[in-house]
Design an enzyme around this catalytic site. Structure first.
Site, PDB file in Angstrom:
ATOM      1  N   ASN A 153      34.708 -16.094   5.256  1.00  0.00           N
ATOM      2  CA  ASN A 153      34.506 -15.866   6.673  1.00  0.00           C
ATOM      3  C   ASN A 153      34.845 -14.401   6.985  1.00  0.00           C
ATOM      4  O   ASN A 153      35.973 -13.954   6.746  1.00  0.00           O
ATOM      5  CB  ASN A 153      35.430 -16.814   7.455  1.00  0.00           C
ATOM      6  CG  ASN A 153      35.234 -16.686   8.938  1.00  0.00           C
ATOM      7  OD1 ASN A 153      35.205 -15.577   9.463  1.00  0.00           O
ATOM      8  ND2 ASN A 153      35.121 -17.798   9.624  1.00  0.00           N
ATOM      9  N   HIS A 189      31.399 -16.927  12.624  1.00  0.00           N
ATOM     10  CA  HIS A 189      31.512 -17.784  13.806  1.00  0.00           C
ATOM     11  C   HIS A 189      31.019 -16.981  15.010  1.00  0.00           C
ATOM     12  O   HIS A 189      31.661 -16.018  15.417  1.00  0.00           O
ATOM     13  CB  HIS A 189      32.985 -18.189  13.969  1.00  0.00           C
ATOM     14  CG  HIS A 189      33.213 -19.163  15.087  1.00  0.00           C
ATOM     15  ND1 HIS A 189      34.436 -19.744  15.314  1.00  0.00           N
ATOM     16  CD2 HIS A 189      32.382 -19.667  16.034  1.00  0.00           C
ATOM     17  CE1 HIS A 189      34.349 -20.557  16.360  1.00  0.00           C
ATOM     18  NE2 HIS A 189      33.108 -20.517  16.817  1.00  0.00           N
ATOM     19  N   ARG A 191      30.961 -16.838  18.511  1.00  0.00           N
ATOM     20  CA  ARG A 191      31.647 -17.517  19.621  1.00  0.00           C
ATOM     21  C   ARG A 191      30.934 -17.266  20.930  1.00  0.00           C
ATOM     22  O   ARG A 191      30.305 -16.228  21.127  1.00  0.00           O
ATOM     23  CB  ARG A 191      33.086 -16.993  19.723  1.00  0.00           C
ATOM     24  CG  ARG A 191      34.021 -17.628  18.732  1.00  0.00           C
ATOM     25  CD  ARG A 191      35.428 -17.094  18.931  1.00  0.00           C
ATOM     26  NE  ARG A 191      36.369 -17.901  18.196  1.00  0.00           N
ATOM     27  CZ  ARG A 191      37.004 -18.958  18.694  1.00  0.00           C
ATOM     28  NH1 ARG A 191      36.839 -19.309  19.956  1.00  0.00           N
ATOM     29  NH2 ARG A 191      37.829 -19.641  17.953  1.00  0.00           N
ATOM     30  N   ARG A 195      33.734 -12.609  20.901  1.00  0.00           N
ATOM     31  CA  ARG A 195      34.913 -11.745  20.735  1.00  0.00           C
ATOM     32  C   ARG A 195      34.897 -10.979  19.405  1.00  0.00           C
ATOM     33  O   ARG A 195      35.528  -9.956  19.283  1.00  0.00           O
ATOM     34  CB  ARG A 195      36.210 -12.557  20.852  1.00  0.00           C
ATOM     35  CG  ARG A 195      36.407 -13.533  19.725  1.00  0.00           C
ATOM     36  CD  ARG A 195      37.772 -14.160  19.791  1.00  0.00           C
ATOM     37  NE  ARG A 195      37.879 -15.113  20.883  1.00  0.00           N
ATOM     38  CZ  ARG A 195      38.771 -16.109  20.909  1.00  0.00           C
ATOM     39  NH1 ARG A 195      39.633 -16.234  19.914  1.00  0.00           N
ATOM     40  NH2 ARG A 195      38.820 -16.946  21.898  1.00  0.00           N
ATOM     41  N   THR A 247      40.103 -21.362  15.855  1.00  0.00           N
ATOM     42  CA  THR A 247      39.724 -22.755  16.059  1.00  0.00           C
ATOM     43  C   THR A 247      40.953 -23.656  15.941  1.00  0.00           C
ATOM     44  O   THR A 247      41.679 -23.588  14.955  1.00  0.00           O
ATOM     45  CB  THR A 247      38.679 -23.168  14.997  1.00  0.00           C
ATOM     46  OG1 THR A 247      37.710 -22.131  14.912  1.00  0.00           O
ATOM     47  CG2 THR A 247      38.014 -24.464  15.369  1.00  0.00           C
TER      48      THR A 247
END
Ligand code: PXP
Length: 388
Positions: A153, A189, A191, A195, A247
């Site tokens: 990630n 991710h 979002r 961000r 998360t």
């Protein structure tokens, strides 16, 4: 390197072949550039056979040790080329009732055994010796392939960029380094509040990622629309709260079954497989299956945060039981969140877990020791199940 003959009449996914090539090279103690592979068609391999072996007929695989004087830098290193006819490999896969990947692996192993000096045509003893070596290499390849994949990630590369609102560091560049260092996939991710990862990052990553791109996202209309356009290799649905640092907890699939099932169906319509990020709880895993997902990512946060040996043990056992349950339901099992260089090895030894998704710890270490080294160190843990 893998080269594809431009005359090949169909497209070939080289990711698996490249993985097999790399595993085999490691197994025989060779490095990256020491065996090249050419994927060609029947006329292509017939030409090679006629030109170099005076045998003007197609075949499945040919091996060419370096002949003639080599450039200085290659002397003593380069082992040779393996040429494979994809057309013959396809036919043979059908005849043998195996998949194309398994057939290519067998042919690759055969070619490499030749490059190592074995030759079954010399007599029964030599044929037996070569067959033994091939069996050993195939066995090794299978064992290594059942090891978990490490998907990385890279959100926090973008976090650093967004902290200054500039253009560096670019997560796209990071993805390239991470892949070169041996990661099996890239995770981002996107979002709702943007961000860290931006829409532009996901678009470019879709173009450049050579392994596979896993898009983490909330099950909202906006995100499903973006995923359907960008078409990542897989979507992981996660819960999302605006104020959270990261998360928090898994998706409540059981409590929102209709909504999640619809999101999964819409992603499937766009041709995208779906993983659901869930806590290690049996009813959530049952619900993930009911929602139609092909995969669950088990949330490892409670295990990562447990402090006392008893609590760690309990959380570990819960993850193992959940992973087994998911496999029994024919769901693929990923795991992630809060994993570090200290707590990943035990989980990497759990056979049911096929893939790890790890971010923060690798990025944190990369600031101190460099991105490539951080990835290699975590890959070593994930691939061996042994602590660093
Ligand atoms: N898996 C999921 C679903 C996540 O949301 C995250 C964090 O973005 C991770 C894995 C990676 O967690 P970490 O950054 O703690 O390794």
């Amino acid at each position: 390197m893998i080269r594809i003959d431009s005359r090949l009449p169909f497209t070939v996914n080289t990711v698996r072949i490249e993985r097999a090539r790399q595993i085999l090279l490691r197994a025989i103690g060779r490095t990256e550039g020491e065996v090249d592979v050419l994927l060609t068609d029947d006329p292509g391999i017939r030409e090679l056979n006629a030109r170099w072996r005076s045998a003007p007929r197609p075949t499945n695989v040919l091996a060419f040790p370096p002949s003639g004087p080599l450039p200085e830098e290659m002397r003593g290193g380069f082992l040779g080329d393996v040429a494979i006819s994809m057309e013959t490999a396809r036919r043979e896969a059908e005849e043998h009732g195996t998949g194309i990947d398994a057939r290519i692996e067998t042919l690759l192993v055969h070619g490499i055994a030749h490059l190592l000096g074995e030759d079954h045509e010399l007599g029964p003893y030599e044929a037996h010796r070569m067959a033994m070596l091939e069996a050993e290499l195939i066995d090794l390849l299978h064992r290594e392939k059942t090891m978990a994949d490490l998907c990385i990630n890279i959100d926090h590369v973008a976090t650093l960029r967004q902290a200054r609102g500039t253009v560096e560091p670019d997560p796209v560049t990071a993805a390239g380094i991470v892949e070169l260092a041996g990661a099996d996939g890239i995770v981002v991710h996107l979002r709702e509040d943007r961000r860290h990862i931006q829409d532009r990052d996901v678009r470019i990553l879709r173009e450049v990622v050579q392994t596979r791109l896993n898009l983490e996202m909330a099950a909202t209309d906006e995100m499903i629309g973006i995923a359907a356009t960008i078409r990542p290799d897989i979507v992981t649905l996660v819960p999302e709260k605006r104020k959270e640092l990261t998360t928090e907890g898994g998706l409540d699939v059981a409590g929102n079954l209709a909504h999640i099932r619809e999101a999964v169906a819409r992603l499937h319509e766009a041709g995208i497989p779906v993983s659901l990020f869930v806590d290690p709880e049996m009813h959530q895993i049952d619900s993930a299956q009911k929602a139609g997902a092909e995969c669950v990512e088990i949330h490892t946060g409670r295990y990562a945060e447990a402090r006392s040996p008893i609590a760690i043990e309990e959380e570990f056992d819960t993850i193992v039981a959940s992973a087994r349950h998911a496999r029994d339901l024919e769901l693929r099992v990923h795991a992630g969140h809060g994993l570090t260089y200290r707590n990943t090895a035990r989980l990497a030894a759990v056979a049911e877990i096929e893939e790890f998704s790890i971010g923060h710890s690798i990025m944190a270490r990369s600031i101190l020791v460099g991105l490539e080294r951080s990835v290699r160190e975590m890959a070593a843990i994930v691939k061996t199940g042994r602590p660093a």
